[in-house]
Design an enzyme around this catalytic site. Sequence first.
Site, PDB file in Angstrom:
ATOM      1  N   SER A  41       6.104  -6.104  -4.345  1.00 48.57           N
ATOM      2  CA  SER A  41       6.005  -5.374  -3.076  1.00 48.57           C
ATOM      3  C   SER A  41       4.649  -5.356  -2.381  1.00 48.57           C
ATOM      4  CB  SER A  41       6.467  -3.940  -3.267  1.00 48.57           C
ATOM      5  OG  SER A  41       7.866  -3.913  -3.261  1.00 48.57           O
ATOM      6  N   SER A  92       8.407  -4.039  -0.643  1.00 47.64           N
ATOM      7  CA  SER A  92       8.638  -2.785   0.031  1.00 47.64           C
ATOM      8  C   SER A  92       7.449  -2.281   0.855  1.00 47.64           C
ATOM      9  CB  SER A  92       9.001  -1.714  -1.002  1.00 47.64           C
ATOM     10  OG  SER A  92       7.939  -1.501  -1.905  1.00 47.64           O
ATOM     11  N   LYS A 132       0.353   3.703   2.008  1.00 48.03           N
ATOM     12  CA  LYS A 132       1.804   3.581   1.839  1.00 48.03           C
ATOM     13  C   LYS A 132       2.381   4.970   1.592  1.00 48.03           C
ATOM     14  CE  LYS A 132       5.283   0.967  -0.822  1.00 48.03           C
ATOM     15  NZ  LYS A 132       5.520  -0.039  -1.864  1.00 48.03           N
TER      16      LYS A 132
HETATM   17  N1  GLN Z   1      11.896  -6.255  -4.164  1.00 44.70           N
HETATM   18  C1  GLN Z   1      11.813  -5.708  -5.482  1.00 44.70           C
HETATM   19  C2  GLN Z   1      12.806  -4.584  -5.636  1.00 44.70           C
HETATM   20  O1  GLN Z   1      13.510  -4.303  -4.712  1.00 44.70           O
HETATM   21  C3  GLN Z   1      10.420  -5.233  -5.770  1.00 44.70           C
HETATM   22  C4  GLN Z   1      10.083  -3.975  -5.085  1.00 44.70           C
HETATM   23  C5  GLN Z   1       8.717  -3.466  -5.434  1.00 44.70           C
HETATM   24  O2  GLN Z   1       7.864  -4.210  -5.896  1.00 44.70           O
HETATM   25  N2  GLN Z   1       8.538  -2.180  -5.240  1.00 44.70           N
HETATM   26  O3  GLN Z   1      12.903  -3.978  -6.675  1.00 44.70           O
END
Ligand code: GLN
Length: 486
Positions: A176, A152, A77
């Site tokens: 995410s 994400s 990532k």
């Molecule tokens: N969707 C959540 C957010 O936008 C979690 C994102 C994540 O786990 N990095 O904060």
Amino acid sequence: MSHYHKTITELGADLQAGKVSSVELTQAYLDRLEKFKDLNAFITVDSVFALDQAKTADAQIKKGKNSALTGCPIAHKDIFCTDGLLTTCGSHMLANFVAPYDATVIKKFKDAGSVTLGKTNMDEFAMGSSNETSYYGVVKNPWDQDKVPGGSSGGSAVAVAARLAPAATGTDTGGSIRQPAALTGITGIKPSYGRVSRYGMIAFASSLDQGGIMTQTAEDAALLLGEMAGFDERDSTSVDQAVPDYVATLNDSLKGLKIGLPEEYFGEGLDDEVASVIEVALAEYKKLGAETVPISLPNSNLAVPCYYVLAPAEASSNLSRFDGVRYGHRAKEYTNLDDMYEKTRAEGFGAEVKRRIMIGAYALSAGYYDAYYLKAQQLRRLIANDFTEAFKKCDVIMGPVTPTTAFRMGDKTDDPVAMYLNDIYTIPVNLAGLPGMSIPAGFDKAGMPVGLHCIGQYFDEARILNVAHQYQQVTDWHQKIPPGFE
Ligand code: GLN
């Protein structure tokens, strides 16, 4: 069987038996990800860099100085700093940033001899649930290219789902790893907070962020998590606890396993088709000797509002470092220092990141701190206590990962709250700091994957990996490949 059908465990065995070289394998993956580059799963692919590592791995294997991962290609990532490769975090702000060092996770994989295939696309600064906030554009879900892959870690999820990489790292602040794993039909584990070092992992919300791994199988997740986990003196929140051999306990019997089913995870808002897939999966677990017990996590409905105070608060502080002075983007024209800060940040950050910085700065400001930040911290404790109570009655907790399967691109971009609600089942786990997994469990009628959520006790990753592996011995959902990518 082509290389790309194989798991890391199988590829590692092939490499060591001399059936394939790391250079051949890496080249095969580089060709494949070039072929499917329209999915937009990768931000950076540097074939010279990758093949160089592959050559070194081949030499190590020849000398017999290898680990189980030597020569295995892995995607990372783009939130993990990589020495010599761009690390953008999905943002214009870091579009020119080459880190001068490796994140601990990257270093561990490098030391084990694995090959960095490339850096995967992601929501900007990991803020999002659909990969639509990336400066580099949305990632397509290979099961239906008009739909989002989740976020994400959407690029990592798609890389594994479309078999462009045998495994990929991810991070999970509120879901995410698990949410995109669920929406693309792969296996993903978010370890307990503190299990994996955050050093060199670009910070979003430091008290919630945790690195983990996305794979085809639980067996690979066990192998790879074992490699990336462990105490790191460079991360003061990493936990000084021995890392068990996760592979060794994969075959433990599930007889007598108590699975807690939180009533709050099966109520209003859960799509019927997702609910039926979970039901069938639970029946499979009963055949394996497990029993289910009803439990309650009474504060679950407060997790999303609690998270959307705490995560933006931490983000507003973490992201203050991007000021155009030290590294990253700097506005070209400005009149004075303040103007430079303002223009740099206005140009460098996208709309969602700005929204979070504003919410966070507001929640932390004098006069509002007690009403929002402090309250949210108190709530966080209550949510964690709910799990502690629940675990008195069960060994693991199961339910859905997401309320629905993957949605269409653009469907939720104008409605942040609808987007945020995607993580309603995953966020409580981050607030508590527990480990959680998404396990491929079936499909809805439209052919979109559904993930089964398995939450474990603190630092009991071994148990949830074992629970996932046993299920994968009697089902083949994890082996399904999207049509057109077989
Ligand atoms: N969707 C959540 C957010 O936008 C979690 C994102 C994540 O786990 N990095 O904060």
